[in-house]
Design an enzyme around this catalytic site. Sequence first.
Site, PDB file in Angstrom:
ATOM      1  N   VAL B  72      59.305  52.430  49.884  1.00 56.67           N
ATOM      2  CA  VAL B  72      60.348  52.678  48.861  1.00 56.67           C
ATOM      3  C   VAL B  72      59.902  52.734  47.430  1.00 56.67           C
ATOM      4  O   VAL B  72      58.581  52.410  47.129  1.00 56.67           O
ATOM      5  CB  VAL B  72      61.242  51.452  49.033  1.00 56.67           C
ATOM      6  CG1 VAL B  72      62.046  51.354  50.182  1.00 56.67           C
ATOM      7  CG2 VAL B  72      60.687  50.067  48.632  1.00 56.67           C
ATOM      8  N   THR B 141      55.439  48.926  42.181  1.00 55.54           N
ATOM      9  CA  THR B 141      55.640  47.733  41.920  1.00 55.54           C
ATOM     10  C   THR B 141      55.064  47.163  43.398  1.00 55.54           C
ATOM     11  O   THR B 141      55.280  47.906  44.510  1.00 55.54           O
ATOM     12  CB  THR B 141      56.681  47.221  41.523  1.00 55.54           C
ATOM     13  OG1 THR B 141      57.813  47.391  42.602  1.00 55.54           O
ATOM     14  CG2 THR B 141      57.170  47.961  40.277  1.00 55.54           C
ATOM     15  N   ASP B 142      54.895  45.841  43.492  1.00 55.66           N
ATOM     16  CA  ASP B 142      54.834  45.174  44.813  1.00 55.66           C
ATOM     17  C   ASP B 142      55.978  45.620  45.588  1.00 55.66           C
ATOM     18  O   ASP B 142      55.646  45.711  46.794  1.00 55.66           O
ATOM     19  CB  ASP B 142      54.716  43.750  44.562  1.00 55.66           C
ATOM     20  CG  ASP B 142      53.070  43.384  44.168  1.00 55.66           C
ATOM     21  OD1 ASP B 142      52.546  44.235  44.290  1.00 55.66           O
ATOM     22  OD2 ASP B 142      52.939  42.356  43.711  1.00 55.66           O
ATOM     23  N   CYS B 143      57.207  45.344  45.186  1.00 51.23           N
ATOM     24  CA  CYS B 143      58.389  45.630  46.010  1.00 51.23           C
ATOM     25  C   CYS B 143      58.794  47.252  46.231  1.00 51.23           C
ATOM     26  O   CYS B 143      59.383  47.677  47.101  1.00 51.23           O
ATOM     27  CB  CYS B 143      59.587  44.941  45.346  1.00 51.23           C
ATOM     28  SG  CYS B 143      59.629  45.098  43.589  1.00 51.23           S
ATOM     29  N   TYR B 144      58.255  47.966  45.005  1.00 51.19           N
ATOM     30  CA  TYR B 144      58.696  49.429  45.141  1.00 51.19           C
ATOM     31  C   TYR B 144      57.138  50.186  45.064  1.00 51.19           C
ATOM     32  O   TYR B 144      56.923  50.663  43.965  1.00 51.19           O
ATOM     33  CB  TYR B 144      59.332  49.826  44.222  1.00 51.19           C
ATOM     34  CG  TYR B 144      60.957  49.158  44.202  1.00 51.19           C
ATOM     35  CD1 TYR B 144      61.828  49.813  45.214  1.00 51.19           C
ATOM     36  CD2 TYR B 144      61.511  48.336  43.413  1.00 51.19           C
ATOM     37  CE1 TYR B 144      63.021  49.446  45.605  1.00 51.19           C
ATOM     38  CE2 TYR B 144      62.723  47.984  43.537  1.00 51.19           C
ATOM     39  CZ  TYR B 144      63.663  48.584  44.710  1.00 51.19           C
ATOM     40  OH  TYR B 144      65.064  48.211  44.789  1.00 51.19           O
TER      41      TYR B 144
END
Lengths: 162, 387
Positions: B72, B141-144
């Site tokens: 993502v 980012t870590d989440c994206y």
Amino acid sequence: MIYGTGFGFDLTKEMEVSALYSKIVILDFPSQSAQRPIVCQLVKQYDLMFNILKARISSKKEGHMVLEISSAGRAAFNKGITYLKEQGVRVSTPEHKIYKDEEKCTHCGACTAVCPTDALYIKRPEMEVIFDLNKCSLCERCLLTCPVRAMGLFSDDLKETA
Amino acid sequence: MSTCQVNKTYEEINAKIAAGEAVVVTAEEIIDIADKEGIVEAARKVDVVTTGTFAPMCSSGAFINIGQSRPVIRTTKTWFNNVPAYSAIAAVDCYLGATAVCEDDPLNKYHPGEFNYGGGHVIQDLVAGKQVHLKAESYGTDCYPNLAIEKTVTLKDLPNAILCSPRNAYQNYNCAINRSDKTKYTYMGTLKSHVSNANYSTSGCLSPLFNDPYLKTIGLGTRIFLGGAQGYVTWTGTQHKKDVDRGLNGVPLSPAGTLSVIGDLKQMSPEWLVGQSIRGYGASLAVGLGIPIPILNEEILKYTSVSDEEIFTQIVDYGHDYPQGISKSYGRVSYAELKSGTITIKGEKIPTVPLSSMVKARTIARILKTEIQKSRFYIGVPQHLFC
């Protein structure tokens, strides 16, 4: 007033009885004839009048002219055109070169600001933008003024066959 | 509450629309009707007056969600056909503005620039169902974690697309002239030197906000024709002004009211959202917009019966004054004069040039009329009025 419907010379009765026959033509001179005095013969030999709307010589020494030719009648006009063709001049009319894409035109009217001959005009009270090819001097100012690019030029290939 | 002789509610008008009994006329047609029948009788007969306008509206654009990828991404930059969209929202949302131009556009380096492709053109291509090349970047980012994506999409592939414009339907606008000695290429079109033409942009007596000059029926939630679909008024637009000089009929004499509007881009059509290349100025979007005015009483009817003879604007010099921020009028003209083809400035006849399509404005008013008559379009009851 400018009359004429094209190079078929299929003139209507109204035009034949009119005092002056007048038409905008585009002349392309090959490099070998661009240096010779040709259009002046339209006045001298054929009793025609003309108004030069555009004239230029290309880097290949080819000539390009847009004339509005006026005469007492179409017979005299035809003789003049025949003479030009005999001199190797390619003769065409604006309808071979430029068009209005009626699908694209939104009738905004922006083009009428720059059209020098009123070939593009507003028909009232409808407020429709009309393109009268017979008045077009091929200045091409409308091409980039039209916000939706509804005015276009036929390609050179198409021009040859037109 | 009202001293009017005719009083109708939104609910009564909508009930008539539902029954197929509503009497609907356009803002052009109402002029003669009001003239012949008088405003009270006309207000009794007519339930809705439809308006329309079609012109470049630069403060337009769309919120678009481009859909997630794997891994993502939270996009920080997004391009549609190389036209940049604002991406400082999350995660794959962006706002594509009508005046954004292609990254490789030479702009005005060769003046006047051509501006062949911009945000308005992307919006038109999307609603036309054309394929659009989409590119996006992120810093990760870590989440994206995804840093870049690229895909070819059509409007159908995009999860959401909402036309959302902060300023449309300007109530009145300047008539532009150029007093300088050079041609000027402006958002008001090409202005030749020495006041050789006068450009204006309005549908006049058909224009939505000229038919309800105090916005007495137009508010938050008013249902409108927008880009070929049903949209809504969300608020007043940016630059909205209500404290302006007005004629006796309440119509502002200079630029005044504006609307912010919203609608589902997926339902809109390329006939009513048209990309614009304005020479020397930039890219834009011509928007088709129409508002039905409910005839609640004879006062509202009187507003809708306004004609071009009774609507005036100011003449402004875009050769010198406007670019320098100088507010000065070179006279007042009516839209009847402007639409006639020539106006007189200091004794000299100047050809006028419209920039707003009357042909399209009339079509919008007619479409709205038919839709309401066929019970397919109801009057939106405003939840908040701005007047």
